[in-house]
Design a protein around this motif. Structure first.
Motif, PDB file in Angstrom:
ATOM      1  N   PRO A  38       0.829  -1.212   0.000  1.00  0.00           N
ATOM      2  CA  PRO A  38       0.000   0.000   0.000  1.00  0.00           C
ATOM      3  C   PRO A  38       0.857   1.252   0.000  1.00  0.00           C
ATOM      4  N   GLY A  39       0.520   2.185  -0.865  1.00  0.00           N
ATOM      5  CA  GLY A  39       1.250   3.443  -0.949  1.00  0.00           C
ATOM      6  C   GLY A  39       2.437   3.401  -1.888  1.00  0.00           C
ATOM      7  N   SER A  40       2.897   2.223  -2.285  1.00  0.00           N
ATOM      8  CA  SER A  40       4.071   2.157  -3.147  1.00  0.00           C
ATOM      9  C   SER A  40       3.709   2.039  -4.623  1.00  0.00           C
ATOM     10  N   GLY A  41       2.457   1.704  -4.917  1.00  0.00           N
ATOM     11  CA  GLY A  41       2.042   1.515  -6.298  1.00  0.00           C
ATOM     12  C   GLY A  41       1.370   2.761  -6.852  1.00  0.00           C
ATOM     13  N   PRO A  42       0.913   2.662  -8.078  1.00  0.00           N
ATOM     14  CA  PRO A  42       0.244   3.805  -8.700  1.00  0.00           C
ATOM     15  C   PRO A  42      -1.111   4.062  -8.033  1.00  0.00           C
ATOM     16  N   GLN A  43      -1.571   5.306  -8.119  1.00  0.00           N
ATOM     17  CA  GLN A  43      -2.864   5.673  -7.550  1.00  0.00           C
ATOM     18  C   GLN A  43      -3.974   5.045  -8.382  1.00  0.00           C
ATOM     19  N   CYS A  44      -5.138   4.862  -7.754  1.00  0.00           N
ATOM     20  CA  CYS A  44      -6.294   4.318  -8.464  1.00  0.00           C
ATOM     21  C   CYS A  44      -6.718   5.273  -9.558  1.00  0.00           C
ATOM     22  N   LYS A  45      -7.183   4.717 -10.652  1.00  0.00           N
ATOM     23  CA  LYS A  45      -7.609   5.530 -11.784  1.00  0.00           C
ATOM     24  C   LYS A  45      -9.057   5.218 -12.105  1.00  0.00           C
ATOM     25  N   GLY A  46      -9.732   6.167 -12.689  1.00  0.00           N
ATOM     26  CA  GLY A  46     -11.111   5.953 -13.098  1.00  0.00           C
ATOM     27  C   GLY A  46     -12.053   5.971 -11.915  1.00  0.00           C
ATOM     28  N   THR A  47     -13.110   5.156 -12.014  1.00  0.00           N
ATOM     29  CA  THR A  47     -14.130   5.134 -10.970  1.00  0.00           C
ATOM     30  C   THR A  47     -13.962   3.960 -10.017  1.00  0.00           C
ATOM     31  N   ALA A  48     -12.856   3.239 -10.104  1.00  0.00           N
ATOM     32  CA  ALA A  48     -12.637   2.081  -9.244  1.00  0.00           C
ATOM     33  C   ALA A  48     -12.411   2.515  -7.805  1.00  0.00           C
ATOM     34  N   ALA A  49     -12.902   1.696  -6.867  1.00  0.00           N
ATOM     35  CA  ALA A  49     -12.657   1.963  -5.456  1.00  0.00           C
ATOM     36  C   ALA A  49     -11.213   1.589  -5.147  1.00  0.00           C
ATOM     37  N   CYS A  50     -10.552   2.412  -4.370  1.00  0.00           N
ATOM     38  CA  CYS A  50      -9.152   2.170  -4.060  1.00  0.00           C
ATOM     39  C   CYS A  50      -9.011   1.915  -2.561  1.00  0.00           C
ATOM     40  N   PHE A  51      -8.625   0.714  -2.199  1.00  0.00           N
ATOM     41  CA  PHE A  51      -8.452   0.349  -0.798  1.00  0.00           C
ATOM     42  C   PHE A  51      -6.967   0.170  -0.519  1.00  0.00           C
ATOM     43  N   THR A  52      -6.506   0.730   0.583  1.00  0.00           N
ATOM     44  CA  THR A  52      -5.090   0.640   0.899  1.00  0.00           C
ATOM     45  C   THR A  52      -4.827  -0.064   2.221  1.00  0.00           C
ATOM     46  N   ASP A  53      -5.853  -0.591   2.865  1.00  0.00           N
ATOM     47  CA  ASP A  53      -5.683  -1.288   4.127  1.00  0.00           C
ATOM     48  C   ASP A  53      -5.718  -2.787   3.878  1.00  0.00           C
ATOM     49  N   SER A  54      -5.467  -3.582   4.906  1.00  0.00           N
ATOM     50  CA  SER A  54      -5.514  -5.029   4.741  1.00  0.00           C
ATOM     51  C   SER A  54      -6.730  -5.606   5.467  1.00  0.00           C
ATOM     52  N   VAL A  55      -7.282  -6.672   4.905  1.00  0.00           N
ATOM     53  CA  VAL A  55      -8.422  -7.349   5.496  1.00  0.00           C
ATOM     54  C   VAL A  55      -7.901  -8.377   6.488  1.00  0.00           C
ATOM     55  N   THR A  56      -8.387  -8.317   7.714  1.00  0.00           N
ATOM     56  CA  THR A  56      -7.942  -9.273   8.731  1.00  0.00           C
ATOM     57  C   THR A  56      -9.015 -10.248   9.140  1.00  0.00           C
ATOM     58  N   TYR A  57     -10.298  -9.927   8.851  1.00  0.00           N
ATOM     59  CA  TYR A  57     -11.381 -10.801   9.270  1.00  0.00           C
ATOM     60  C   TYR A  57     -12.566 -10.607   8.336  1.00  0.00           C
ATOM     61  N   ILE A  58     -13.163 -11.692   7.878  1.00  0.00           N
ATOM     62  CA  ILE A  58     -14.319 -11.627   6.988  1.00  0.00           C
ATOM     63  C   ILE A  58     -15.448 -12.437   7.606  1.00  0.00           C
ATOM     64  N   VAL A  59     -16.626 -11.840   7.701  1.00  0.00           N
ATOM     65  CA  VAL A  59     -17.809 -12.542   8.168  1.00  0.00           C
ATOM     66  C   VAL A  59     -18.708 -12.777   6.965  1.00  0.00           C
ATOM     67  N   ASP A  60     -19.021 -14.015   6.686  1.00  0.00           N
ATOM     68  CA  ASP A  60     -19.848 -14.345   5.535  1.00  0.00           C
ATOM     69  C   ASP A  60     -21.120 -15.012   6.026  1.00  0.00           C
TER      70      ASP A  60
END
Length: 64
Positions: free
Chosen positions: A41-63
Motif C-alpha cells: 500500500p502506498g508504493s504503487g500507482p494511484q487508483c484511476k477511473g471510478t474504481a474503489a481504491c483500498f489501501t488497508d488489509s483485510v484481517t477478518y471476513i464474516v460471511d
C-alpha cells in the motif's frame, strides 16, 4: 470401436488439463513473506477511473 474409446479418453484428459490450468491461473499468488503478491500500500500507482481504491488489509471476513 476401441479407436473411438481412445479418442474419447484423450479428449477428456485434454479437457481436464485445460480446466486445471485455467483454475490454477486464478489462484492468488503469495510472495516470499507469505502475503499476497503485488505492490505494498502506498508504493504503487494511484487508483484511476471510478474504481474503489483500498489501501488497508483485510484481517477478518464474516460471511453470512
Amino acid at each position: 470401436m476401441p479407436r473411438l474409446t481412445t479418442v474419447a479418453v484423450i479428449v477428456v484428459l485434454a479437457t481436464v488439463l485445460v480446466a486445471t490450468i485455467l483454475a490454477y491461473s486464478y489462484l492468488p499468488r503469495t510472495g516470499s513473506s507469505g502475503g499476497a503478491s503485488g505492490n505494498a500500500p502506498g508504493s504503487g500507482p494511484q487508483c484511476k477511473g471510478t474504481a474503489a481504491c483500498f489501501t488497508d488489509s483485510v484481517t477478518y471476513i464474516v460471511d453470512g
